[in-house]
Design a protein around this motif. Sequence first.
Motif, PDB file in Angstrom:
ATOM      1  N   ARG A  27       0.811  -1.221   0.000  1.00  0.00           N
ATOM      2  CA  ARG A  27       0.000   0.000   0.000  1.00  0.00           C
ATOM      3  C   ARG A  27       0.847   1.276   0.000  1.00  0.00           C
ATOM      4  O   ARG A  27       0.317   2.387   0.061  1.00  0.00           O
ATOM      5  N   GLY A  28       2.178   1.117  -0.069  1.00  0.00           N
ATOM      6  CA  GLY A  28       3.055   2.281  -0.121  1.00  0.00           C
ATOM      7  C   GLY A  28       3.296   2.933   1.211  1.00  0.00           C
ATOM      8  O   GLY A  28       3.820   4.050   1.275  1.00  0.00           O
ATOM      9  N   HIS A  29       2.942   2.237   2.314  1.00  0.00           N
ATOM     10  CA  HIS A  29       3.104   2.815   3.650  1.00  0.00           C
ATOM     11  C   HIS A  29       4.488   2.567   4.236  1.00  0.00           C
ATOM     12  O   HIS A  29       4.866   3.213   5.213  1.00  0.00           O
ATOM     13  N   ARG A  30       5.213   1.599   3.685  1.00  0.00           N
ATOM     14  CA  ARG A  30       6.559   1.301   4.154  1.00  0.00           C
ATOM     15  C   ARG A  30       7.469   1.044   2.963  1.00  0.00           C
ATOM     16  O   ARG A  30       7.021   0.604   1.906  1.00  0.00           O
ATOM     17  N   ARG A  31       8.743   1.313   3.163  1.00  0.00           N
ATOM     18  CA  ARG A  31       9.738   0.905   2.178  1.00  0.00           C
ATOM     19  C   ARG A  31      10.080  -0.566   2.397  1.00  0.00           C
ATOM     20  O   ARG A  31      10.008  -1.071   3.510  1.00  0.00           O
ATOM     21  N   MET A  32      10.474  -1.232   1.327  1.00  0.00           N
ATOM     22  CA  MET A  32      10.826  -2.645   1.445  1.00  0.00           C
ATOM     23  C   MET A  32      12.291  -2.785   1.829  1.00  0.00           C
ATOM     24  O   MET A  32      13.166  -2.274   1.138  1.00  0.00           O
ATOM     25  N   PRO A  33      12.584  -3.471   2.953  1.00  0.00           N
ATOM     26  CA  PRO A  33      13.987  -3.709   3.325  1.00  0.00           C
ATOM     27  C   PRO A  33      14.682  -4.571   2.270  1.00  0.00           C
ATOM     28  O   PRO A  33      14.052  -5.394   1.591  1.00  0.00           O
ATOM     29  N   ALA A  34      15.992  -4.407   2.141  1.00  0.00           N
ATOM     30  CA  ALA A  34      16.744  -5.102   1.106  1.00  0.00           C
ATOM     31  C   ALA A  34      16.654  -6.623   1.256  1.00  0.00           C
ATOM     32  O   ALA A  34      16.527  -7.345   0.255  1.00  0.00           O
ATOM     33  N   ASP A  35      16.697  -7.127   2.508  1.00  0.00           N
ATOM     34  CA  ASP A  35      16.645  -8.583   2.675  1.00  0.00           C
ATOM     35  C   ASP A  35      15.280  -9.146   2.289  1.00  0.00           C
ATOM     36  O   ASP A  35      15.185 -10.234   1.710  1.00  0.00           O
ATOM     37  N   LEU A  36      14.210  -8.402   2.562  1.00  0.00           N
ATOM     38  CA  LEU A  36      12.884  -8.846   2.153  1.00  0.00           C
ATOM     39  C   LEU A  36      12.736  -8.772   0.635  1.00  0.00           C
ATOM     40  O   LEU A  36      12.100  -9.637   0.020  1.00  0.00           O
ATOM     41  N   ALA A  37      13.323  -7.749   0.034  1.00  0.00           N
ATOM     42  CA  ALA A  37      13.264  -7.630  -1.427  1.00  0.00           C
ATOM     43  C   ALA A  37      13.926  -8.828  -2.101  1.00  0.00           C
ATOM     44  O   ALA A  37      13.406  -9.372  -3.082  1.00  0.00           O
ATOM     45  N   ARG A  38      15.058  -9.260  -1.571  1.00  0.00           N
ATOM     46  CA  ARG A  38      15.735 -10.429  -2.140  1.00  0.00           C
ATOM     47  C   ARG A  38      14.877 -11.685  -1.977  1.00  0.00           C
ATOM     48  O   ARG A  38      14.797 -12.524  -2.886  1.00  0.00           O
ATOM     49  N   HIS A  39      14.217 -11.795  -0.826  1.00  0.00           N
ATOM     50  CA  HIS A  39      13.336 -12.943  -0.583  1.00  0.00           C
ATOM     51  C   HIS A  39      12.168 -12.932  -1.576  1.00  0.00           C
ATOM     52  O   HIS A  39      11.827 -13.970  -2.159  1.00  0.00           O
ATOM     53  N   VAL A  40      11.542 -11.760  -1.751  1.00  0.00           N
ATOM     54  CA  VAL A  40      10.399 -11.647  -2.659  1.00  0.00           C
ATOM     55  C   VAL A  40      10.822 -11.965  -4.096  1.00  0.00           C
ATOM     56  O   VAL A  40      10.103 -12.659  -4.831  1.00  0.00           O
ATOM     57  N   ASP A  41      11.985 -11.471  -4.498  1.00  0.00           N
ATOM     58  CA  ASP A  41      12.478 -11.770  -5.850  1.00  0.00           C
ATOM     59  C   ASP A  41      12.626 -13.272  -6.061  1.00  0.00           C
ATOM     60  O   ASP A  41      12.329 -13.796  -7.143  1.00  0.00           O
ATOM     61  N   GLN A  42      13.085 -13.955  -5.021  1.00  0.00           N
ATOM     62  CA  GLN A  42      13.265 -15.407  -5.132  1.00  0.00           C
ATOM     63  C   GLN A  42      11.919 -16.132  -5.188  1.00  0.00           C
ATOM     64  O   GLN A  42      11.716 -17.030  -6.019  1.00  0.00           O
ATOM     65  N   VAL A  43      10.981 -15.726  -4.319  1.00  0.00           N
ATOM     66  CA  VAL A  43       9.677 -16.393  -4.264  1.00  0.00           C
ATOM     67  C   VAL A  43       8.871 -16.131  -5.536  1.00  0.00           C
ATOM     68  O   VAL A  43       8.248 -17.051  -6.098  1.00  0.00           O
ATOM     69  N   LEU A  44       8.879 -14.876  -5.995  1.00  0.00           N
ATOM     70  CA  LEU A  44       8.073 -14.508  -7.159  1.00  0.00           C
ATOM     71  C   LEU A  44       8.818 -14.680  -8.478  1.00  0.00           C
ATOM     72  O   LEU A  44       8.243 -14.462  -9.546  1.00  0.00           O
ATOM     73  N   ARG A  45      10.113 -15.032  -8.367  1.00  0.00           N
ATOM     74  CA  ARG A  45      10.954 -15.234  -9.555  1.00  0.00           C
ATOM     75  C   ARG A  45      10.935 -13.999 -10.462  1.00  0.00           C
ATOM     76  O   ARG A  45      10.654 -14.071 -11.652  1.00  0.00           O
ATOM     77  N   THR A  46      11.265 -12.872  -9.846  1.00  0.00           N
ATOM     78  CA  THR A  46      11.214 -11.587 -10.551  1.00  0.00           C
ATOM     79  C   THR A  46      12.587 -11.061 -10.943  1.00  0.00           C
ATOM     80  O   THR A  46      12.746  -9.879 -11.232  1.00  0.00           O
ATOM     81  N   ASP A  47      13.595 -11.933 -10.939  1.00  0.00           N
ATOM     82  CA  ASP A  47      14.902 -11.616 -11.505  1.00  0.00           C
ATOM     83  C   ASP A  47      15.527 -10.344 -10.910  1.00  0.00           C
ATOM     84  O   ASP A  47      16.052  -9.491 -11.621  1.00  0.00           O
TER      85      ASP A  47
END
Length: 300
Positions: free
Chosen positions: A52-72
Amino acid sequence: MVARRKEIDGSASVPAFYGKELRWKREAAGLTLQQTVEGSFYGASYLSEIERGHRRMPADLARHVDQVLRTDGFFGRCCEDVRKAGAGLYAPYFADAVEMEANARDIEEWSPMLIPGPLQLEPYIREIIHAFNPWDDEEAVERKVVGRRARSWVFEEPEGPVSWVVFHESILRQPIVGDLLMAEQLAHVAAVARRRRFIPQILPCSAGAHPFMMGSTFLMSFSDAPPVMYTEGMYSGQIIDDPGIVTQYQQAYNRLRAAALPPEVSLRMIESAAEDYGNGTHARRAERVRLAEEQLQHGA
């Protein structure tokens, strides 16, 4: 009847743009919020706030999301873009608090040494910057002035959150700019309060021991997220969202308000101090105090 989900306006900010993209990618993958964060150190509600744009995504969570969603690596790169979007305007440790501030329903602030940032006028801001960061060049100072004044809407605009500020009396008695500039600054604070944009209280110097004796603090409440608090020192700041700790701070703030003077009395004190600086009364009083102290020292 199922409640209609609120759409995300990706044009509102850089975090909102990437939050909208995150939701689209997650839903396209057929995953729930909980499924997406499994295996990370974050909860589903935290990811929801990012979407919802209320928080910035931490770098470690971003790496996790990229892996789960396969977003390269897409969201990892987004983290850097979001960080750069706020670079130069705010200290890195304050960036998350600014984003939350924009979505807050209520703000309760304790200001022990300085007028709160959104109420500061340019001369006051510059004096603080020169004191805290004396090696900043004019370009850096100007960026910080722009960033500070960009937050003025928090207290000055009708769409700002409901706000309550407790000031320590020393802010009125110990000027950090010249008397005429201090008169203008305090008159501005009083005028904003008179327009019912925030509720002021003064904690008198005679109050003795009280909660929040160290550091400035503000608590933020939201319509669709748990409350958080932000506390700041001279070169660092921290967001605290642990419910038990936030509750303790909220209770301490309530005790602080109980120890402070009533709002109308406090507002008249601010207006009176502005008049004293404007007509020279403060300078004459300060000179009398200085002479009295010298006499005591000589007598000793």
